[in-house]
Structure formats: C-alpha cells, structure tokens
Design a protein around this motif. Structure first.
Motif, PDB file in Angstrom:
ATOM      1  N   ASP A  33     -53.087  15.770  27.638  1.00 18.56           N
ATOM      2  CA  ASP A  33     -52.684  14.618  26.804  1.00 18.56           C
ATOM      3  C   ASP A  33     -53.233  14.785  25.395  1.00 18.56           C
ATOM      4  N   ASP A  34     -52.617  14.068  24.449  1.00 18.24           N
ATOM      5  CA  ASP A  34     -53.145  14.086  23.084  1.00 18.24           C
ATOM      6  C   ASP A  34     -54.504  13.377  23.023  1.00 18.24           C
ATOM      7  N   VAL A  35     -54.595  12.200  23.656  1.00 16.09           N
ATOM      8  CA  VAL A  35     -55.844  11.412  23.618  1.00 16.09           C
ATOM      9  C   VAL A  35     -56.053  10.821  25.012  1.00 16.09           C
ATOM     10  N   GLY A  63     -36.253  16.127  25.975  1.00 22.34           N
ATOM     11  CA  GLY A  63     -35.090  16.928  26.345  1.00 22.34           C
ATOM     12  C   GLY A  63     -34.342  16.487  27.588  1.00 22.34           C
ATOM     13  N   GLU A  64     -35.015  15.732  28.478  1.00 18.98           N
ATOM     14  CA  GLU A  64     -34.417  15.497  29.802  1.00 18.98           C
ATOM     15  C   GLU A  64     -33.023  14.865  29.725  1.00 18.98           C
ATOM     16  N   LEU A  65     -32.944  13.685  29.109  1.00 22.13           N
ATOM     17  CA  LEU A  65     -31.681  12.938  29.123  1.00 22.13           C
ATOM     18  C   LEU A  65     -30.637  13.621  28.255  1.00 22.13           C
ATOM     19  N   CYS A  80     -50.394  15.796  11.517  1.00 21.09           N
ATOM     20  CA  CYS A  80     -50.011  16.029  12.910  1.00 21.09           C
ATOM     21  C   CYS A  80     -48.507  15.871  13.121  1.00 21.09           C
ATOM     22  N   SER A  81     -47.946  16.773  13.918  1.00 14.75           N
ATOM     23  CA  SER A  81     -46.499  16.771  14.180  1.00 14.75           C
ATOM     24  C   SER A  81     -46.159  15.730  15.248  1.00 14.75           C
ATOM     25  N   HIS A  82     -45.266  14.811  14.893  1.00 12.19           N
ATOM     26  CA  HIS A  82     -44.831  13.776  15.858  1.00 12.19           C
ATOM     27  C   HIS A  82     -43.349  13.948  16.169  1.00 12.19           C
TER      28      HIS A  82
HETATM   29  C1  B12 Z   1     -50.843  21.576  25.647  1.00 16.88           C
HETATM   30  C2  B12 Z   1     -50.629  21.983  24.215  1.00 16.88           C
HETATM   31  C3  B12 Z   1     -50.953  23.280  23.844  1.00 16.88           C
HETATM   32  C4  B12 Z   1     -51.429  24.327  24.835  1.00 16.88           C
HETATM   33  C5  B12 Z   1     -50.159  24.981  25.400  1.00 16.88           C
HETATM   34  C6  B12 Z   1     -50.298  25.356  26.834  1.00 16.88           C
HETATM   35  C7  B12 Z   1     -49.032  25.088  27.569  1.00 16.88           C
HETATM   36  N1  B12 Z   1     -48.333  26.123  27.924  1.00 16.88           N
HETATM   37  O1  B12 Z   1     -48.677  23.925  27.798  1.00 16.88           O
HETATM   38  C8  B12 Z   1     -52.245  25.290  23.899  1.00 16.88           C
HETATM   39  C9  B12 Z   1     -53.689  24.845  23.793  1.00 16.88           C
HETATM   40  C10 B12 Z   1     -52.207  26.749  24.316  1.00 16.88           C
HETATM   41  C11 B12 Z   1     -51.554  25.017  22.584  1.00 16.88           C
HETATM   42  C12 B12 Z   1     -51.576  25.894  21.546  1.00 16.88           C
HETATM   43  C13 B12 Z   1     -50.934  25.651  20.344  1.00 16.88           C
HETATM   44  N2  B12 Z   1     -50.388  24.506  19.936  1.00 16.88           N
HETATM   45 CO1  B12 Z   1     -50.155  23.001  21.097  1.00 16.88          CO
HETATM   46  N3  B12 Z   1     -49.911  21.400  22.040  1.00 16.88           N
HETATM   47  C14 B12 Z   1     -50.109  21.059  23.277  1.00 16.88           C
HETATM   48  C15 B12 Z   1     -49.781  19.567  23.483  1.00 16.88           C
HETATM   49  C16 B12 Z   1     -51.082  18.768  23.364  1.00 16.88           C
HETATM   50  C17 B12 Z   1     -49.109  19.203  24.778  1.00 16.88           C
HETATM   51  C18 B12 Z   1     -47.846  20.011  25.126  1.00 16.88           C
HETATM   52  C19 B12 Z   1     -47.163  19.346  26.259  1.00 16.88           C
HETATM   53  O2  B12 Z   1     -47.292  19.751  27.393  1.00 16.88           O
HETATM   54  N4  B12 Z   1     -46.439  18.239  25.975  1.00 16.88           N
HETATM   55  C20 B12 Z   1     -45.767  17.408  26.937  1.00 16.88           C
HETATM   56  C21 B12 Z   1     -44.315  17.844  27.131  1.00 16.88           C
HETATM   57  C22 B12 Z   1     -43.636  16.882  28.098  1.00 16.88           C
HETATM   58  O3  B12 Z   1     -43.684  17.763  25.879  1.00 16.88           O
HETATM   59  P1  B12 Z   1     -42.991  19.034  25.166  1.00 16.88           P
HETATM   60  O4  B12 Z   1     -43.640  20.273  25.574  1.00 16.88           O
HETATM   61  O5  B12 Z   1     -42.862  18.737  23.754  1.00 16.88           O
HETATM   62  O6  B12 Z   1     -41.519  19.033  25.845  1.00 16.88           O
HETATM   63  C23 B12 Z   1     -40.550  18.027  25.608  1.00 16.88           C
HETATM   64  C24 B12 Z   1     -39.687  18.238  24.355  1.00 16.88           C
HETATM   65  O7  B12 Z   1     -40.289  19.051  23.375  1.00 16.88           O
HETATM   66  C25 B12 Z   1     -38.408  18.808  24.842  1.00 16.88           C
HETATM   67  N5  B12 Z   1     -38.310  20.259  25.062  1.00 16.88           N
HETATM   68  C26 B12 Z   1     -39.258  21.156  25.347  1.00 16.88           C
HETATM   69  N6  B12 Z   1     -38.732  22.361  25.571  1.00 16.88           N
HETATM   70  C27 B12 Z   1     -37.419  22.248  25.452  1.00 16.88           C
HETATM   71  C28 B12 Z   1     -36.401  23.194  25.602  1.00 16.88           C
HETATM   72  C29 B12 Z   1     -35.089  22.798  25.414  1.00 16.88           C
HETATM   73  C30 B12 Z   1     -33.997  23.798  25.576  1.00 16.88           C
HETATM   74  C31 B12 Z   1     -34.785  21.460  25.072  1.00 16.88           C
HETATM   75  C32 B12 Z   1     -33.400  21.045  24.841  1.00 16.88           C
HETATM   76  C33 B12 Z   1     -35.817  20.511  24.912  1.00 16.88           C
HETATM   77  C34 B12 Z   1     -37.122  20.915  25.118  1.00 16.88           C
HETATM   78  O8  B12 Z   1     -38.284  18.182  26.114  1.00 16.88           O
HETATM   79  C35 B12 Z   1     -39.584  18.173  26.752  1.00 16.88           C
HETATM   80  C36 B12 Z   1     -39.655  17.063  27.759  1.00 16.88           C
HETATM   81  O9  B12 Z   1     -39.351  15.817  27.174  1.00 16.88           O
HETATM   82  C37 B12 Z   1     -48.825  19.334  22.264  1.00 16.88           C
HETATM   83  C38 B12 Z   1     -48.771  17.918  21.778  1.00 16.88           C
HETATM   84  C39 B12 Z   1     -47.883  17.104  22.698  1.00 16.88           C
HETATM   85  N7  B12 Z   1     -48.390  16.002  23.116  1.00 16.88           N
HETATM   86  O10 B12 Z   1     -46.775  17.482  23.065  1.00 16.88           O
HETATM   87  C40 B12 Z   1     -49.358  20.314  21.225  1.00 16.88           C
HETATM   88  C41 B12 Z   1     -48.372  20.961  20.240  1.00 16.88           C
HETATM   89  C42 B12 Z   1     -47.136  21.384  20.978  1.00 16.88           C
HETATM   90  N8  B12 Z   1     -49.105  22.157  19.790  1.00 16.88           N
HETATM   91  C43 B12 Z   1     -48.933  22.421  18.557  1.00 16.88           C
HETATM   92  C44 B12 Z   1     -49.515  23.535  17.883  1.00 16.88           C
HETATM   93  C45 B12 Z   1     -49.395  23.547  16.368  1.00 16.88           C
HETATM   94  C46 B12 Z   1     -50.144  24.543  18.596  1.00 16.88           C
HETATM   95  C47 B12 Z   1     -50.715  25.841  18.024  1.00 16.88           C
HETATM   96  C48 B12 Z   1     -49.855  26.498  16.967  1.00 16.88           C
HETATM   97  C49 B12 Z   1     -52.122  25.531  17.528  1.00 16.88           C
HETATM   98  C50 B12 Z   1     -52.793  26.670  16.775  1.00 16.88           C
HETATM   99  N9  B12 Z   1     -53.118  26.410  15.536  1.00 16.88           N
HETATM  100  O11 B12 Z   1     -52.976  27.727  17.276  1.00 16.88           O
HETATM  101  C51 B12 Z   1     -50.833  26.712  19.297  1.00 16.88           C
HETATM  102  C52 B12 Z   1     -49.546  27.533  19.568  1.00 16.88           C
HETATM  103  C53 B12 Z   1     -49.673  28.394  20.798  1.00 16.88           C
HETATM  104  C54 B12 Z   1     -48.384  29.099  21.168  1.00 16.88           C
HETATM  105  N10 B12 Z   1     -48.338  30.408  21.041  1.00 16.88           N
HETATM  106  O12 B12 Z   1     -47.402  28.472  21.562  1.00 16.88           O
HETATM  107  C55 B12 Z   1     -48.038  21.416  17.867  1.00 16.88           C
HETATM  108  C56 B12 Z   1     -46.640  22.007  17.623  1.00 16.88           C
HETATM  109  C57 B12 Z   1     -46.075  21.583  16.296  1.00 16.88           C
HETATM  110  C58 B12 Z   1     -44.764  22.256  16.009  1.00 16.88           C
HETATM  111  N11 B12 Z   1     -43.986  21.620  15.149  1.00 16.88           N
HETATM  112  O13 B12 Z   1     -44.448  23.306  16.500  1.00 16.88           O
HETATM  113  C59 B12 Z   1     -48.090  20.217  18.869  1.00 16.88           C
HETATM  114  C60 B12 Z   1     -46.821  19.357  18.929  1.00 16.88           C
HETATM  115  C61 B12 Z   1     -49.329  19.368  18.448  1.00 16.88           C
HETATM  116  C62 B12 Z   1     -49.111  18.576  17.181  1.00 16.88           C
HETATM  117  N12 B12 Z   1     -48.832  17.302  17.299  1.00 16.88           N
HETATM  118  O14 B12 Z   1     -49.185  19.074  16.079  1.00 16.88           O
HETATM  119  N13 B12 Z   1     -50.950  23.808  22.597  1.00 16.88           N
END
Ligand code: B12
Length: 444
Positions: free
Chosen positions: A228-230, A101-103, A191-193
């Motif tokens: 992290d994922d891994v 989302g950043e850029l 897994c969702s990528h």
């Molecule tokens: C940590 C984590 C958790 C933690 C969350 C704690 C927390 N608050 O961080 C816990 C263990 C609780 C968790 C639970 C679940 N999780 Co989880 N989790 C993760 C994980 C490993 C890391 C999240 C993270 O910090 N990523 C790093 C940041 C930088 O990335 P990001 O959050 O995606 O944000 C970027 C973009 O998405 C975007 N973005 C984010 N927000 C916004 C908002 C706006 C406005 C915009 C424009 C862009 C934007 O920009 C961000 C920066 O680049 C991800 C996998 C992953 N590597 O991302 C899975 C992931 C998010 N989880 C997933 C799932 C399925 C779940 C659960 C449903 C599992 C379950 N069966 O219960 C639950 C849902 C809980 C809930 N109610 O939300 C899936 C989501 C799939 C989907 N399509 O929705 C992921 C992607 C794993 C996967 N590959 O399948 N999870």
C-alpha cells in the motif's frame, strides 16, 4: 533478487477470467524479451495488454513494435501511459488505458468480441486513434466501487512460488506481497496519481486477513510486504485488521510503507503486535521549507518522532530522502544531514528528485526540463532540470550525508577507534569542501 509479482496485472487477470475471458499472463520477471517475442511470433495473434511504468518504457515500446509486426492488437496501461498517450499510440499501442484497468479492459474485450469498432467511443478511460488518425480521448473511468467484490489477484497465472523461493534463496526468507487499499489522498507535488487520482479505498479487514491466511497456506512464506502507499492511514481499520489476525491466530512478519503523521505510539504498538518488523517512511528532507514546498503535509519532528516510536518497539525503520527539490540550497542539505543523524533510522535511501509527467512538480519545472535522450529510450528519471544544481553537487551531498551518519554512529559505540574517527573526519571535511565547491555548478 527481491522480486514481487505484478499485482495490478494479476488483479486484471482474475477480473477478466471471472467475466469469462481466456487470459494468460506472460511474467517477465523470470523470463526474457526473446521468450516473449517467441510467444508473440508463435501466435495466433490476439489481444496483448502491456503494463508500463516510467522505468519500463523502452522495453514496453520494443514489445509493442514486435507485437504489431506479428499482427497482435495492443493495449497499454499502468501508471505511465496515461501521461503520454500520444507517444504510446505513436509507438504502436492501439489503445491507451487511463486509470484502473479491470472494467475498461472488460469493456474493450466485449467490444472486440462483438467486432464493434465504433463501440470504443462509448468506453470510458481510453485514448485511441480513428482510422483517419484523429486522437480520441473518452471520459474518465469511474473507480471500482467495491474492492471487496473483486476477486483476489490471479497468483496462479504466474509462478508465484518461484518468487517466494527466490527470496528465500537470496535472503534466507521467502516473501509474498498483498494490497489492503488503493490510492493515496495526500498531495505531495512530486507523486504520480495517474491511476487512482487522490482517492482512497480500503478493503474489508476480514477479506485481507483471509487472503493473507490463503497466502500462508499456499506459499508458506516467512514474511510479507504490504504494497500500500500508506498502510497505517486509517487507525480504526488497522485495529480491526489486528483483531481479525488475532482471531485467526495469524502472525506473519511484514514490512510496509507509512507516513510519519499516520504513526503514533498506539499505532506502533499495534504494528509490533501484528508482526511488523520494518516500516518505511517518506522523510524526503530535513528542511521544513522544502517539505512545505513539496506540500508533504508532515513536519521534520513528526518524522523523528515516528522513527523513535517504531525503534522503541523493535521495529526497524527505513527512510526515503530526496535531493534537489525546487528551492533546495546548501542550508537545506545541511538540515537534511542533521535530521538523518538525529533520527538515526536503520536504513536511509536517497534519490535525486525527478519530475514525473502528470505531477504538479512536473508542471512547475516543465519550462526548464530537457531530455538527454529521445523519449522512447529514456525515462522521466533522466530529465535534466535546467538551473538546478549539478548532478556532481548532489553526489557530494550524498557522500557527505553518508560520512556524517557513519561518524555519528561511530561516536555512539563504546569502543570507538580513534583512528577510524579521525579518518572519517578527514573524509567529511573533504566532502564538505567538494560540496561547497560544486555549489555554483548549475545544470545548463
Ligand atoms: C509496489 C510498488 C513498487 C514495487 C514493484 C513490485 C511489484 N512488482 O509490484 C517496487 C518497490 C519494486 C517499485 C519500484 C519502482 N517504482 Co513503484 N510502486 C509500487 C506501488 C506502491 C504499488 C504498485 C501496485 O501494486 N499497485 C496496485 C495495483 C492494483 O495498481 P497498478 O499496478 O497501478 O495496476 C492498475 C492500473 O495501473 C491498471 N493497469 C496495470 N497494468 C495494466 C496493463 C494493462 C494492459 C491495462 C489496460 C491496465 C493496467 O490496472 C491495474 C488494476 O486496476 C505503486 C503506487 C501504487 N499505489 O500503485 C508505485 C509506483 C508504481 N512506482 C513508481 C515508481 C516511480 C517506481 C520506481 C521507478 C522507483 C525508483 N525510483 O526506482 C521503481 C521502478 C521499478 C521497475 N523497474 O518497474 C511510480 C510510477 C510512476 C509512473 N508514472 O510510472 C508509482 C505509481 C508510485 C508513485 N505514485 O509515484 N514499485
């Protein structure tokens, strides 16, 4: 009561602030929807960005609706919206952001500042509608090239200390979270990528160690979770990180997620040395046939070995298991039960597999998928897969697994109570009868 801050949103916040935008974060963890609606109603309306994943869909949709009513422009991002852009646009989003989302947000805000509607066409990574209702999807957003050039998550934008104290209040230990890398290059079909594709970028180990030291100084946690994922994917990186921690005399207990094929005796030694107290491993199934069908890229034996390596160093192990993947039959369920008994992790968590939109698993079962409830009030977790065993069947599989493991654990304790053993044996026989009885029940 094991909350962690939304790091993705906080990364976006620090990036935009660095670029000169005024950003506030409304953190829903310790708040209510009504509080948020109050903020939206109070205005003045501006631009609202909302994070959505598959579990938060229905809440996000309510928020988008309220925001539109109050005159806000709405942008939605995170791992789910990119897989359902039309649905989110219909639900009230003005723009859906795909990927990091950043850029993208920076460019959207610049275009908005210049009041340049047409400029949206030139912004990669978005989906929006033109005034005549045509949906436009722009080109793919390139990933941020250098993660180390990005500011750390804006933890000051929310009440981070409250997360730590909530942990401490409920579990005796305060915890913080940190990310050392983005993206996972493996191919597991379920897994969702959506956000990072099948890419992998790592931060510099010294920057991660600096951030951890900063977290310790500011929030005084007792432990950390590496989100992290891994975490142990790159062994050279892990060694460099361990050296950085040592040079700072920094050792905060932590837990992390890994893959069995990225753990070995040397990695387990390093993990133990730098304070890892628990490793979570995706085990998924005890049947190699099912692991191969998932394209998991790991063997059952590797999981058993990885758990043993960790346990022998005093690191607790947790494994994730999945019921109901395509092709799983009674034999495979029995193989999983045998595997968990043999592996004997400290914790095992089970889920009935569900197809996340955008994954290969989803495409594979798409013509058999049916929703119980309308899209806006359900999630991909609720999807029914026709032709698969019934929910009852997986419920019995779960009960049988738990009872079998309980018996296996009882048999290893010295003072085994014969009546307790007999009662679990009765329970196991009943669970197995139920499981076999339900084997012919199919989702229709
Ligand atoms: C940590 C984590 C958790 C933690 C969350 C704690 C927390 N608050 O961080 C816990 C263990 C609780 C968790 C639970 C679940 N999780 Co989880 N989790 C993760 C994980 C490993 C890391 C999240 C993270 O910090 N990523 C790093 C940041 C930088 O990335 P990001 O959050 O995606 O944000 C970027 C973009 O998405 C975007 N973005 C984010 N927000 C916004 C908002 C706006 C406005 C915009 C424009 C862009 C934007 O920009 C961000 C920066 O680049 C991800 C996998 C992953 N590597 O991302 C899975 C992931 C998010 N989880 C997933 C799932 C399925 C779940 C659960 C449903 C599992 C379950 N069966 O219960 C639950 C849902 C809980 C809930 N109610 O939300 C899936 C989501 C799939 C989907 N399509 O929705 C992921 C992607 C794993 C996967 N590959 O399948 N999870």
């Amino acid at each position: 009561m094991k909350p962690y801050p939304p790091l993705g949103v906080l990364y976006i916040c620090s990036h935009l602030r660095k670029k000169g935008f005024a950003v506030e974060v409304f953190d829903s963890t310790f708040s209510s929807k009504e509080d948020l609606f109050h903020v939206l109603r109070q205005g003045p309306p501006s631009i609202l960005g909302v994070y959505a994943n598959l579990m938060t869909r229905s809440n996000v949709i309510e928020i988008l609706k309220e925001a539109k009513l109050c005159g806000w422009q709405t942008i939605v991002g995170g791992p789910e919206p990119g897989a359902y852009p039309d649905e989110y646009l219909d639900a009230g989003a003005d723009i859906v952001v795909k990927g990091e989302g950043e850029l993208t947000l920076e460019e959207i805000l610049r275009a908005r500042r210049a009041d340049s509607e047409s400029a949206l066409d030139a912004i990669d990574g978005i989906v929006f509608r033109t005034p005549d209702g045509k949906t436009v999807q722009t080109g793919p957003r390139a990933l941020i090239r250098e993660l180390d050039a990005q500011p750390w998550p804006a933890r000051d934008a929310i009440d981070t200390a409250r997360y730590v104290s909530t942990w401490r209040q409920h579990h005796g230990q305060g915890s913080v979270s940190i990310i050392t890398a983005r993206g996972c290059p493996y191919h597991c079909r379920w897994c969702s990528h959506e956000v990072f594709g099948k890419t992998h970028r790592r931060r510099d180990p010294s920057s991660v160690a600096d951030e951890l030291a900063w977290l310790v100084d500011h929030y005084h946690p007792d432990m950390a979770w590496i989100a992290d994922d891994v975490f142990t994917i790159h062994h050279g990186w892990l060694n460099r990180y361990a050296a950085e921690l040592k040079s700072r005399n920094l050792r905060l207990p932590f837990e992390c997620i890994s893959r069995a094929d990225r753990l070995n005796s040397q990695v387990a030694d390093t993990l133990a040395e730098i304070g890892c107290f628990r490793v979570w491993i995706g085990s998924e199934s005890g049947s190699q046939k099912i692991l191969d069908a998932m394209e998991r890229g790991v063997t059952v034996e590797q999981v058993q070995d990885a758990v043993a390596q960790c346990k022998s160093r005093g690191i607790q192990t947790g494994i994730f298991l999945m019921w109901g993947y395509e092709g799983e039959e009674l034999d495979d369920v029995e193989a999983t039960i045998h595997h968990v008994k043999k592996t004997n992790p400290d914790v095992f968590l089970t889920t009935v597999s569900y197809p996340i939109k955008g994954t290969q698993y989803f495409s594979e079962v798409a013509n058999r998928v049916e929703a119980f409830r309308p899209w806006s009030v359900s999630s991909d977790r609720d999807l029914k897969i026709k032709g698969r065993h019934s929910r009852r069947f997986y419920g019995f599989a779960d009960q049988l697994l738990k009872a079998e493991v309980e018996l296996a654990r009882l048999s290893t304790t010295r003072s085994t109570d014969a009546s307790a053993v007999a009662s679990i044996q009765v329970k196991i026989a009943e669970c197995r009868r139920n499981l076999h009885g339900a084997a012919s029940e199919i989702e229709v």
